[in-house]
Write a protein that holds these residues in place. Structure first.
Motif, short mmCIF file in Angstrom:
data_model
loop_
_atom_site.label_atom_id
_atom_site.label_comp_id
_atom_site.label_asym_id
_atom_site.label_seq_id
_atom_site.Cartn_x
_atom_site.Cartn_y
_atom_site.Cartn_z
N SER B 167 -17.23 -13.05 72.03
CA SER B 167 -18.56 -13.05 71.41
C SER B 167 -19.65 -12.91 72.47
CB SER B 167 -18.80 -14.37 70.66
OG SER B 167 -17.85 -14.54 69.66
N TYR B 170 -19.68 -9.37 73.71
CA TYR B 170 -20.28 -8.47 72.71
C TYR B 170 -21.80 -8.60 72.72
CZ TYR B 170 -21.23 -6.44 68.08
OH TYR B 170 -21.73 -5.67 67.05
N TYR B 174 -24.45 -5.60 73.34
CA TYR B 174 -24.89 -5.28 71.97
C TYR B 174 -25.81 -4.07 71.96
CZ TYR B 174 -26.27 -6.36 67.12
OH TYR B 174 -26.48 -6.32 65.77
N ARG B 182 -21.25 -0.58 66.73
CA ARG B 182 -21.30 -2.00 66.36
C ARG B 182 -20.69 -2.23 64.98
NH1 ARG B 182 -26.75 -1.94 68.83
NH2 ARG B 182 -27.64 -1.75 66.73
N GLU B 186 -17.61 -4.68 64.20
CA GLU B 186 -17.82 -5.85 63.35
C GLU B 186 -16.95 -5.79 62.10
OE1 GLU B 186 -21.98 -6.67 62.71
OE2 GLU B 186 -22.42 -6.75 64.87
N ARG B 191 -15.32 -9.49 62.19
CA ARG B 191 -15.38 -10.22 60.92
C ARG B 191 -13.97 -10.58 60.42
NH1 ARG B 191 -19.14 -12.52 56.85
NH2 ARG B 191 -17.45 -13.44 55.61
N MET B 226 -23.67 -11.48 65.44
CA MET B 226 -23.74 -10.52 64.34
C MET B 226 -24.87 -10.85 63.38
SD MET B 226 -19.62 -10.38 63.60
CE MET B 226 -19.79 -9.76 61.94
N ASP B 228 -24.78 -13.18 61.20
CA ASP B 228 -24.04 -13.30 59.93
C ASP B 228 -24.15 -14.75 59.45
OD1 ASP B 228 -22.03 -13.73 58.02
OD2 ASP B 228 -20.78 -12.13 58.86
#
Lengths: 755, 755
Positions: B167, B170, B174, B182, B186, B191, B226, B228
């Motif tokens: 992470s 990334y 990014y 991306r 993802e 994910r 992300m 998210d």
């Protein structure tokens, strides 16, 4: 070292014949004595003092040593002078007080010279006058335990210590005193004192022994200050015209003075080999260093014509280098014979040794780096010289290389070899008995990595100066365990020690070098033979430190060839240090731990596990101080593998509970033990990474074994095989060899083949 | 931690109910989330990167850490990218390769940001794309041993490690990636990866457990990058709507999720006490530190509105201080419970912890001095901040004082106290069980001087990551020895362990503080009671570290009061480290060594010596690492004194051969054990001087023993007697006491009297 009473009398008879020890002086230069009557002239000189004074405050290590000494002496001066009537053994008040007195007198004398402050001279003078007053009527010390009772102390040895130090103090304040004061001190204190420890105690003084060295130095040093030629001669050559019973023995069973040698020069001549190895081993060499070197320093200053530092081809200076070489990566001396672990070149004796060797030797810049580590110097000309060298950044690393040190006065009595490669150090002992401090372990070894023991030598069984453990003296386990052969990493035959652990037998013999070879730094070899430890049995051990590109670190190849005229049991322990990780064999562990035997050290070993060897290579891996090690041994069917632990029959817990793996081969005449010891990888409890934790040897094999040759093949995990062939009988450098093994021809010159 | 198969299924049922774990979020600030969508924003920020770049070459520790990382990553780039199909357990190639990959990816990402060199971004991108390609079709890992199998690794725990690190990588690249790239990563990699380790493995993810903490952090960190929100919520609060079988247990006999708590906040809430003590002990606290702090750092940067570092009154930052305080003078953690000795604050986890605590806490300058010792910083905003502070010379000593750390989520489950005075450190454990890594030793202690163990706690029986010893996993002796009460310095009753060594019983109880008092630095006291270890028996132990002018160093007074409703045998060992010097009693040593018992740890102890106490004080002196120690115990006629040594029934030599002195009192209901432990003097093998080698205590005496009070008189060699009275029942600070002993009146307020 107590001497039987009936012997004592013999020594007290003085005859008028010329001293036989004069014969030893052959290699000492005999020019006229120097006219050096200025003072100080012993360990400080007028020129030296003037240089020191003008440099004060600019030489960090010297200034720091000076400040420390000044603080110590000032504190003592503040306490006042005490010279109590002697009554105690060591540890008691009067003993410790007089000991402290001589140490402080020496320091106060030096401070007077360096700081030019009369309070120090007055302190020395006042105390000396108190001693003069007391000594005139002082009887023998009341404690009876010594074979040579002193007056201030219970033994002449300590009285001699006193005079060695006090001579230096007297020299420093010589010119501060009036002639009348000097006459008083010399007549009532120094001369009677010197006579008492020499002609008054010939059994102590007239001998080749470390006690006598102190006596000789004491008499000599006060002689130099007093310019008393009779004392100087007595110091150098022993007591003139003394008749000696050459058959007298001391309580250890050794002769007191079999060959009639005595005096300082004989004491330099005898225990040091031409390489500077001291026969008792480094721990006692360190102990003896101070009187040897401080008196030599005085002689060099006052009687330079004697060229003491050139005596016996410069052996005193060589001995300092030898001693430093006999230390591990942390500066700790290898504990050969009766050596206490932890003693190192940081000791006060080695500060003396290094400073004097630097100043009076050829200014070896390597010694400066040792002195820098010591971070302390003598407060004399030599210490100043060292401090100046360090200040000027002149030091170079003291590089410890592989070395072979002969033993014996003429270098013919075996020796000690140190093999070094990267961080590995092998100590191989094939020396003479090592006097009364010797252990019965011919062809033994110990192995170190970066100052940590991998395969240990036990050292002594004693807690020096720790009164709770037998008064700080040798413990009985020193004799029943530490001196016995089974306590060492070598072969014990039929559960008896070498020479049956008899001192008078062991003292007659020594092992014999087969060869050593350090030319190829990747293949360091030493090989030696022992033919007398067990009559009828010969042992030839060849040890090789090999650096091979297929291995992370150097590894040790160990070849022990035993030839006997009858069948025996051979026990061969490896005292590995650390925690067992893995074996490639199964073994049984007993429900209860019992002693392995009843005598010769076996009564101190518990049997913790055993088995019969099943494969051709038996392997043991262990972990110590974050590093991995593996022992790979060539084993025969029928070989027993035994795990032992020290500690049986040790009711006072005097021994360390350390482990060994022992190979046992029964009912065997001629045989060969071959092992390899690898150091590999490491483990950090912080990162918890284990790196290279497995042995790299997949096969260790004897491919030829004859009277003349032994050939070992070592195969590693990369599938590469190396061959080591050693010449057992004709190992000269010039010899050429031609050998056929399994249809391959091997030709080489020199003692060994490796490829 | 393997879970029975029939339990697994239950977890896989997801229900739609609201997650009950939301309830835990009460103390977390609930502002709007920050709009921080710029990258990097996780452990590096745009602002931080800009500061770092402009300071490069001027901050020594940061530059050195950077250079080391660059060299490592460059070497890996040169080797090329390998993402093999997973097949191995840990130690095998594919495991080690994927592990190395995630470590290097994180570092390469950071290097891209700091050095602004695209080669690092490209390397990260290329490797991530290879993972994306592989992961799409990757099945479960083929190795079946885990209760929660991963895909890249044999267990989800390692998959979570991977995502925590990746992470960060990334985030760093990014903006280097196109939106299309991306989306690809993802959708196909991150994910599904996050879902697999969470909703795909709720028995791993949805729990209060250090494994789950890693899972939560992994899901949360990729969620932050992300942006998210679903993943972030799942990380913080656990899986929404999961139905849980609260009666399910794991193989240790503990409940998997008895109270339904889950998610990162629950994992912070539950195992940490309000003082920051982690219930498993410092060794495992260190292990757990990384995911706690690295995810907290990310949360603080991306979602500062959550105020994660203020959660539970700032417990994450407090825990760093608590952990540092739980280390000895060398920085090594006290080995409470399953702790491996040697682990220290030099570990990588503590570099993370110290840097983050400094930067996100209140810039405690004491932390800088720890960081300076570590000589390494994180390559992120926090590490930069620390390196800058050190460069500016801002550090202050990190002073470790006496401290009492409560255990339990609300601080009500006993605790651990560290008493410190000069170089002495006492570790006293009266805590809760400590989860599955807990040992059965209530009211036990260990004692240190300057980082050396005087009285040891055994620690665990495991060689972490050393494959030769049981694959580096827990050895069976961990259960049969290390966890048992007799392996610890506390009372064992009737040769059975506390709570009968049953986890589900021990987990229900904890000891209870009686009092602690650190106000008088010369008299540091802690006192605690245990009433459940043996039903019907209560133990109250009061330990006092006393600095008295008549003593060279502080000494420990140890008072153990036992009250029982029936007669028992009490065994009370002191695992002293070092070599026995002297006892004031005679004892017998057996011919053969036998195990002391058959079970509960006793089967691992040899009986090395024993006797019946004859005098009122039994004394043992020993020497360790050049220092002297003496244990003085009040003994009754009939008390047995037993010397034990660890190592019986240990066929693989898994245990260390360490000694203990054990007091044994048979057929006794209520009783009192009182001992003093002195550290005194020292011995140098270089100077060979032994200083202050004898105990200063001449008499240790119980002069009063009632339900309410225990009074001990300590008389020393100067003839002075001190009295310590402890309140057993009313120990509040405010309480006033009035007591008559032998016609003397003692009045005081507070828990204890000392004069």
């Amino acid at each position: 070292m107590f001497i039987k009473n009936n012997i004592l009398l013999i020594f007290l008879v003085l005859a008028m014949a010329t001293s036989p020890s004069h014969a030893q002086s052959k290699s000492l230069s005999k020019g006229k004595k120097s006219n050096s009557k200025e003072h100080p002239n012993l360990i400080l000189t007028k020129k030296g003092v003037s240089e020191i004074r003008s440099a004060l405050g600019t030489i960090p290590i010297f200034d720091a040593s000076l400040a420390e000494t000044k603080a110590e002496v000032d504190a003592e001066i503040a306490l006042g002078i005490e010279t109590p009537i002697p009554v105690d053994y060591s540890g008691g008040y009067t003993h410790e007080r007089h000991k402290q007195n001589f140490l402080i007198l020496q320091k106060a004398g030096v401070l007077y010279q360096i700081l030019d402050d009369e309070k120090y001279a007055k302190y020395v003078k006042d105390m000396l006058m108190q001693y003069e007053e007391m000594y005139k009527t002082l009887p023998l010390h009341p404690k009876p335990r010594s074979y040579a009772r002193g007056k201030l102390f219970w033994q002449c040895l300590n009285d001699s210590n006193w005079l060695v130090y006090v001579s230096q103090a007297y020299d420093c304040i010589y010119n501060y005193l009036t002639e009348k004061e000097r006459n008083k001190l010399e007549k009532n204190l120094f001369r009677p004192f010197a006579d008492f420890i020499s002609v008054g105690n010939p059994q102590f003084y007239n001998r080749v022994h470390n006690h006598s060295t102190w006596g000789n130095a004491a008499v000599g040093m006060i002689g130099l200050v007093m310019d008393d030629e009779e004392l100087i001669q007595r110091a150098l050559y022993g007591i003139k015209g003394l008749e000696i019973d050459k058959t007298a023995k001391d309580d250890d069973g050794g002769y007191i003075n079999k060959d009639g040698k005595a005096g300082f020069l004989a004491n330099v001549e005898q225990p040091f080999s031409p390489d500077g190895y001291y026969t008792e081993g480094p721990y006692y060499q360190r102990y003896a260093m101070y009187p040897f070197l401080i008196f030599a320093e005085g002689l060099q200053n006052v009687r330079p014509d004697l060229k003491i530092f050139e005596f016996k081809d410069g052996v005193l200076l060589k001995s300092v280098n030898a001693l430093l070489t006999l230390s591990d990566a942390d500066g700790e001396f290898f504990p050969l014979n009766d050596g206490q672990k932890g003693m190192s070149y940081y000791s006060r004796e080695l500060v003396t040794a290094v400073d004097i060797a630097y100043h009076y030797g050829n200014r070896d810049l390597g010694l400066l780096s040792i002195a820098k580590q010591q971070d302390k110097v003598l407060l004399d000309d030599s210490g100043f010289s060292v401090a100046l060298g360090i200040k000027n950044g002149n030091e170079k690393p003291f590089v410890k290389k592989s070395i072979n040190l002969s033993d014996g006065a003429d270098g013919s009595e075996g020796g000690v070899a140190i093999l070094r490669n990267e961080d590995l150090e092998l100590v191989f002992k094939y020396a003479a008995q090592g006097s009364s401090h010797g252990h019965y372990d011919k062809l033994s070894f110990s192995l170190y990595e970066k100052g940590e023991e991998i395969i240990q030598d036990y050292g002594l069984a004693r807690f020096v100066n720790i009164e709770q453990k037998g008064g700080g003296n040798y413990l009985k386990e020193n004799k029943t365990w530490a001196k016995q052969t089974i306590a060492h990493n070598t072969v014990t035959q039929n559960e008896t020690s070498h020479f049956n652990a008899k001192y008078d037998i062991g003292s007659q013999y020594h092992s014999v070098l087969n060869y050593f070879s350090f030319e190829n730094e990747n293949v360091q070899v030493v090989s030696a033979k022992e033919a007398n430890a067990y009559p009828g049995t010969e042992m030839l051990r060849t040890m090789v430190l090999i650096k091979d590109e297929d291995f992370e670190k150097p590894y040790l190849l160990d070849i022990m060839k035993v030839t006997s005229n009858e069948a025996n049991q051979y026990d061969f322990p490896y005292y590995f240090m650390g925690q067992l990780l893995k074996t490639n064999f199964k073994y049984n562990t007993p429900e209860t731990l019992k002693a392995l035997g009843t005598d010769n050290g076996y009564q101190h070993l518990y049997l913790e596990g055993s088995t019969k060897a099943e494969s051709e290579n038996s392997k043991l891996s262990w972990l110590n101080e974050g590093k991995f090690y593996t022992l790979t041994s060539v084993t025969n069917t029928g070989d027993e593998i035994v795990f032992t632990r020290i500690g049986a029959n040790d009711p006072e817990f005097n021994l360390r509970r350390d482990a060994a793996l022992m190979l046992r081969r029964k009912d065997t005449k001629n045989t060969l033990f071959v092992s390899a010891i690898e150091a590999h990888g490491g483990y950090s409890p912080v990162s918890e990474f284990a790196v290279n934790s497995n042995s790299s040897i997949t096969d260790l094999k004897v491919i030829l074994e004859t009277e003349d040759y032994t050939a070992i093949a070592i195969t590693n995990v990369n599938g590469n095989t190396k061959l080591f062939i050693t010449a057992n009988t004709n190992a000269s450098k010039e010899a050429t060899h031609n050998l056929k093994i399994n249809d391959n021809n091997y030709q080489w010159s020199g003692a060994y083949y490796f490829k």
